[in-house]
Design a protein around this motif. Structure first.
Motif, PDB file in Angstrom:
ATOM      1  N   ALA A  16       0.824  -1.206   0.000  1.00  0.00           N
ATOM      2  CA  ALA A  16       0.000   0.000   0.000  1.00  0.00           C
ATOM      3  C   ALA A  16       0.863   1.262   0.000  1.00  0.00           C
ATOM      4  CB  ALA A  16      -0.935  -0.002   1.207  1.00  0.00           C
ATOM      5  N   MET A  17       2.009   1.213   0.644  1.00  0.00           N
ATOM      6  CA  MET A  17       2.884   2.379   0.699  1.00  0.00           C
ATOM      7  C   MET A  17       3.712   2.546  -0.570  1.00  0.00           C
ATOM      8  SD  MET A  17       4.222   2.533   4.658  1.00  0.00           S
ATOM      9  CE  MET A  17       4.940   0.918   4.681  1.00  0.00           C
ATOM     10  N   ASP A  18       3.955   1.465  -1.292  1.00  0.00           N
ATOM     11  CA  ASP A  18       4.791   1.496  -2.496  1.00  0.00           C
ATOM     12  C   ASP A  18       3.986   2.066  -3.669  1.00  0.00           C
ATOM     13  OD1 ASP A  18       6.700   1.104  -4.447  1.00  0.00           O
ATOM     14  OD2 ASP A  18       6.548  -1.091  -4.423  1.00  0.00           O
ATOM     15  N   ALA A  19       3.851   3.382  -3.695  1.00  0.00           N
ATOM     16  CA  ALA A  19       2.971   4.062  -4.647  1.00  0.00           C
ATOM     17  C   ALA A  19       3.331   3.780  -6.102  1.00  0.00           C
ATOM     18  CB  ALA A  19       2.979   5.568  -4.382  1.00  0.00           C
ATOM     19  N   ASP A  20       4.614   3.683  -6.408  1.00  0.00           N
ATOM     20  CA  ASP A  20       5.003   3.460  -7.796  1.00  0.00           C
ATOM     21  C   ASP A  20       5.179   1.980  -8.130  1.00  0.00           C
ATOM     22  OD1 ASP A  20       7.413   2.888  -6.541  1.00  0.00           O
ATOM     23  OD2 ASP A  20       8.479   4.607  -7.394  1.00  0.00           O
ATOM     24  N   LEU A  25      10.460   1.146  -1.105  1.00  0.00           N
ATOM     25  CA  LEU A  25       9.901   2.374  -0.532  1.00  0.00           C
ATOM     26  C   LEU A  25      10.960   3.462  -0.657  1.00  0.00           C
ATOM     27  CD1 LEU A  25       8.155   1.053   2.698  1.00  0.00           C
ATOM     28  CD2 LEU A  25       7.170   1.466   0.432  1.00  0.00           C
ATOM     29  N   THR A  26      10.509   4.629  -1.103  1.00  0.00           N
ATOM     30  CA  THR A  26      11.392   5.780  -1.259  1.00  0.00           C
ATOM     31  C   THR A  26      10.677   6.995  -0.690  1.00  0.00           C
ATOM     32  OG1 THR A  26      10.499   6.336  -3.424  1.00  0.00           O
ATOM     33  CG2 THR A  26      12.411   4.827  -3.380  1.00  0.00           C
ATOM     34  N   GLU A  27      11.403   8.086  -0.638  1.00  0.00           N
ATOM     35  CA  GLU A  27      10.800   9.327  -0.172  1.00  0.00           C
ATOM     36  C   GLU A  27       9.592   9.703  -1.034  1.00  0.00           C
ATOM     37  OE1 GLU A  27      11.949  14.023   0.501  1.00  0.00           O
ATOM     38  OE2 GLU A  27      13.554  12.522   0.533  1.00  0.00           O
ATOM     39  N   SER A  28       9.669   9.453  -2.329  1.00  0.00           N
ATOM     40  CA  SER A  28       8.541   9.805  -3.197  1.00  0.00           C
ATOM     41  C   SER A  28       7.301   8.968  -2.866  1.00  0.00           C
ATOM     42  CB  SER A  28       8.910   9.678  -4.674  1.00  0.00           C
ATOM     43  OG  SER A  28       9.142   8.336  -5.023  1.00  0.00           O
ATOM     44  N   ASP A  65      13.864   4.997   6.863  1.00  0.00           N
ATOM     45  CA  ASP A  65      15.055   5.069   6.015  1.00  0.00           C
ATOM     46  C   ASP A  65      16.327   4.948   6.853  1.00  0.00           C
ATOM     47  OD1 ASP A  65      16.560   5.440   3.627  1.00  0.00           O
ATOM     48  OD2 ASP A  65      16.689   7.589   4.028  1.00  0.00           O
ATOM     49  N   ASP A  66      16.381   5.658   7.963  1.00  0.00           N
ATOM     50  CA  ASP A  66      17.550   5.571   8.851  1.00  0.00           C
ATOM     51  C   ASP A  66      17.724   4.162   9.395  1.00  0.00           C
ATOM     52  OD1 ASP A  66      18.106   8.260   8.494  1.00  0.00           O
ATOM     53  OD2 ASP A  66      17.268   8.877  10.422  1.00  0.00           O
ATOM     54  N   ARG A  73      16.310   3.940  -0.262  1.00  0.00           N
ATOM     55  CA  ARG A  73      15.567   2.876  -0.942  1.00  0.00           C
ATOM     56  C   ARG A  73      15.429   1.725   0.055  1.00  0.00           C
ATOM     57  NH1 ARG A  73      15.748   2.970  -6.564  1.00  0.00           N
ATOM     58  NH2 ARG A  73      16.153   0.739  -6.686  1.00  0.00           N
ATOM     59  N   VAL A  74      14.191   1.399   0.398  1.00  0.00           N
ATOM     60  CA  VAL A  74      13.934   0.400   1.435  1.00  0.00           C
ATOM     61  C   VAL A  74      13.110  -0.744   0.842  1.00  0.00           C
ATOM     62  CG1 VAL A  74      12.929  -0.003   3.703  1.00  0.00           C
ATOM     63  CG2 VAL A  74      13.981   2.218   3.198  1.00  0.00           C
TER      64      VAL A  74
END
Length: 175
Positions: A16-20, A25-28, A65-66, A73-74
């Motif tokens: 659901a979070m992986d929009a693209d 997972l990225t900042e975008s 991310d940290d 890139r996660v």
């Protein structure tokens, strides 16, 4: 190492979070998630509420991310490695629960209503979803809302737990 159950529940929210839909997972992706939240609230970052909401959501990205340590890139496996460590860090998990509670409690009354919970699920998933059954499962005392304490308990159970019977396993819907 994540169990099959943990992988299933985290995979759902990851997707659901992986929009693209690139498997990372990225900042975008978190900017897209933030935009969904803001749109559901009918606001943007020019308002104090919108600015606060964006700070919460993007702060969550920074934390993830940290923790993953992969420079923006996660992957799902990296999220699962972070999840493996969460039982040892209850304060960090409840800290994110407090931030999410603030984001979800739109009217600031100190409780998450069924409507506010529904809005959270739609923001995370990006789709319309029936949440009545899930909310009833989470509302342990049956008062029609989730207190900060109930929400924190469920949030911890979702992210750090491995019990399919725990109400918190349903935080983002039925697994």
């Amino acid at each position: 190492m994540a169990t099959d159950f943990q992988r299933r529940k985290i995979s759902g929210i990851f997707g659901a979070m992986d929009a693209d839909r690139d498997g990372l997972l990225t900042e975008s992706d978190f900017r897209a998630l933030t935009s969904r939240w803001l749109a559901l609230r009918g606001t943007d970052t020019s308002t104090p509420e919108g600015e606060r909401l964006a700070a919460i959501m993007m702060g969550w990205w920074g934390t993830l991310d940290d923790a993953a340590g992969n420079g923006g890139r996660v992957s799902l496996d990296e999220v699962l490695r972070v999840v493996d460590e969460l039982p040892k860090m209850p304060g960090a998990v409840t800290g994110t629960a407090d931030a999410m509670f603030e984001a979800v409690d739109e009217n600031g009354d100190g409780a998450i209503s069924a409507a506010e919970y529904h809005q959270m699920i739609e923001a995370w998933s990006g789709t319309g979803t029936s949440t009545d059954e899930v909310f009833a499962h989470l509302d342990l005392d049956g008062d029609g809302s989730l207190s900060r304490e109930e929400f924190a308990r469920h949030w911890f159970e979702f992210w750090a737990g491995d019990d399919p019977a725990a109400p918190g396993s349903w935080v983002f819907g039925r697994v």
